[in-house]
Design an enzyme around this catalytic site. Sequence first.
Site, short mmCIF file in Angstrom:
data_model
loop_
_atom_site.label_atom_id
_atom_site.label_comp_id
_atom_site.label_asym_id
_atom_site.label_seq_id
_atom_site.Cartn_x
_atom_site.Cartn_y
_atom_site.Cartn_z
N LYS A 94 42.25 28.48 44.12
CA LYS A 94 41.71 28.21 43.06
C LYS A 94 41.85 26.75 42.33
O LYS A 94 41.08 26.33 41.84
CB LYS A 94 41.99 29.25 41.95
CG LYS A 94 41.63 30.58 42.05
CD LYS A 94 40.54 30.93 41.14
CE LYS A 94 39.84 32.10 41.44
NZ LYS A 94 40.77 33.38 41.63
N GLU A 116 37.33 30.42 31.93
CA GLU A 116 37.60 31.91 31.49
C GLU A 116 38.65 32.23 32.73
O GLU A 116 38.68 31.61 33.78
CB GLU A 116 36.12 32.52 31.83
CG GLU A 116 35.82 32.86 33.67
CD GLU A 116 35.79 31.54 34.24
OE1 GLU A 116 35.17 30.34 33.64
OE2 GLU A 116 35.82 31.38 35.52
N SER A 382 43.64 34.07 50.67
CA SER A 382 43.24 33.39 49.45
C SER A 382 44.61 33.52 48.68
O SER A 382 44.38 32.19 47.83
CB SER A 382 42.07 34.20 48.98
OG SER A 382 42.15 35.62 48.45
C1 PLP Z 1 40.37 34.68 42.18
C2 PLP Z 1 40.76 35.00 43.70
C3 PLP Z 1 40.03 35.69 44.50
C4 PLP Z 1 38.25 36.02 44.10
O1 PLP Z 1 37.56 34.89 43.77
P1 PLP Z 1 36.59 34.25 44.62
O2 PLP Z 1 35.83 33.06 43.81
O3 PLP Z 1 35.55 35.26 45.31
O4 PLP Z 1 37.25 33.50 45.90
C5 PLP Z 1 40.28 35.88 45.67
N1 PLP Z 1 41.56 35.84 46.05
C6 PLP Z 1 42.46 35.28 44.97
C7 PLP Z 1 43.94 35.03 45.56
C8 PLP Z 1 42.12 35.19 43.69
O5 PLP Z 1 43.06 34.40 43.01
#
Ligand code: PLP
Length: 399
Positions: A94, A116, A382
Site C-alpha cells: 500500500k 478510507e 502483498s
Molecule cells: C489491502 C491489501 C490487499 C487488497 O488490496 P488490493 O488493492 O487488492 O491489493 C491485499 N493484500 C494486503 C496485504 C493488503 O493490505
Amino acid sequence: MNHFTLNLPPDSEGFYGKFGGTFVPDILRPNITALKEAYLKYIDDPDFQEEFDKLMRDYVGRPTPLYYAKRLSEKYGTNVYLKREDLNHTGAHKINNAIGQVLLAKRMGKHRVIAETGAGQHGVATATVCALMGMECTVYMGKLDVDRQRPNVERMKMLGANVVPVTKGSATLADAVDVALMDWCENPDETFYLLGSAVGPDPYPQMVARFQSIISEEIKQQLLQLTGKPNPDYVIACIGGGSNASGAFYHFIPEENVQLISAEAGGLGANSGKTAASLTAGREGIIHGFKTMVLLDDDGNIEEPYSISAGLDYPGIGPMLAHLADTVRTKVIPVNDDQALKAAHEITALEGIIPALESSHAIAVLDILKFKPSDTVVINLSGRGDKDLSTYLGIPVNE
Ligand SMILES: *Cc1c(COP(=O)(O)O)cnc(C)c1O
C-alpha cells in the site's frame, strides 16, 4: 528511467472496455478533473519520478526481494518465487501508492489528506506518509473495523492521524469510502483524497495501477538475473480492489505467454452468499463512482461482502481487473477462507514467512491449479501477517 510506462490505458473517459468511467455527483467533477490533469502532468515529470525513486529506495526499502521458495517449490513440484512486498516499510504494498499520491498532493498545493481504510493497512500507509511530509491526515474507518483492527488504529493515532469511526450502513469499508467521498465534496479546495486501491472514478484506477507497477518492473529485472528470462509462466496475486494485482501484472499484460491468475476471496464459497468474490458472483453495477462487477442482491442493492480477510472484503473490483477478467486475460480463482488459512500455515511452516491473510489467498492457488516442474510461478506476497495472528491462532476477536 521511466517507471510509469502506460500499458493497457483506459479510453479518454476512463473506461477499460465496459468497466470504469466517472459516475460522480456534479459537485465532485471539478476535483476529479483537477486530479486527472495534475496526475497526467506530473507522472512523467523527471523531478517527480526522482523523488518517488528516492523514497522507494531509502524509505520504503525497495527493491523488495524476489525470493526462490525452495521448500514450497519442492512440495508443489514447480518453481515458486515470492515477491516480498511484505518487507516494505509498514508491511504491505500500500505504501507504494500512498507515496505516489502524497507527492502529487504536495504538487497540487493541498495540505489536508483524507483516506478510507478497511483492515487499516492503507490507513497506516497514509498516516505514515503524511507524517513524513507534514500533512494533516484524516482516516475514515468503519466502526466494526475500528473494533476488530485495534493495533492498526493505534498505529495511525501514534502517527498523528485523526481516525474517524463510520457508523452508517454496515460500518465497514464500503461505508468508509462513502463518507470519505462526502468529505471531499464538502472540502474540495484544500483536501486531497488518497484512495487506497485501483478503484473509484477515473483517474484513480489507472493512477494507482501505475504507482504499483513498480512491482512488475522489479519482477522482470529480478527474474532475468535469477533465471536468464524476464517472464515467468504464471503471476499470481490476490484481489481486493485490485491494486497489488494491477502492479504485479502490469508489465506482463502484453506478454501473452504469461498467465495472470487473480485469487479472489471466496469467503465461505463463491455461491454461498457469504463471499467477496465479485468477479465470480457479481453483476455489472456502479459503486463508488465507477462501473464494475459488484455483489448485488435481487433488488440491485449492494450486498454486504464477507471474507475472513478484512483487506479483501470489498463488494466490487477495480475496472482494469474486471476488464482483464472479462476478456479472459486473467483467470479468476475464488479461494475460500479455509483454503487461505491452510496456505498460511503451510508457508509459515515451510518458509518461515507469516503472510497477510489477503496474500494467503494467492498462495492457496498452488494447491488449486496444477503446475509443471519446468514452470516459473511468481506469487505476489502483498503483505505480512502480524495483523492476522489472532485469526491464525483461532483467538476470538472482539466484534
Ligand atoms: C489491502 C491489501 C490487499 C487488497 O488490496 P488490493 O488493492 O487488492 O491489493 C491485499 N493484500 C494486503 C496485504 C493488503 O493490505
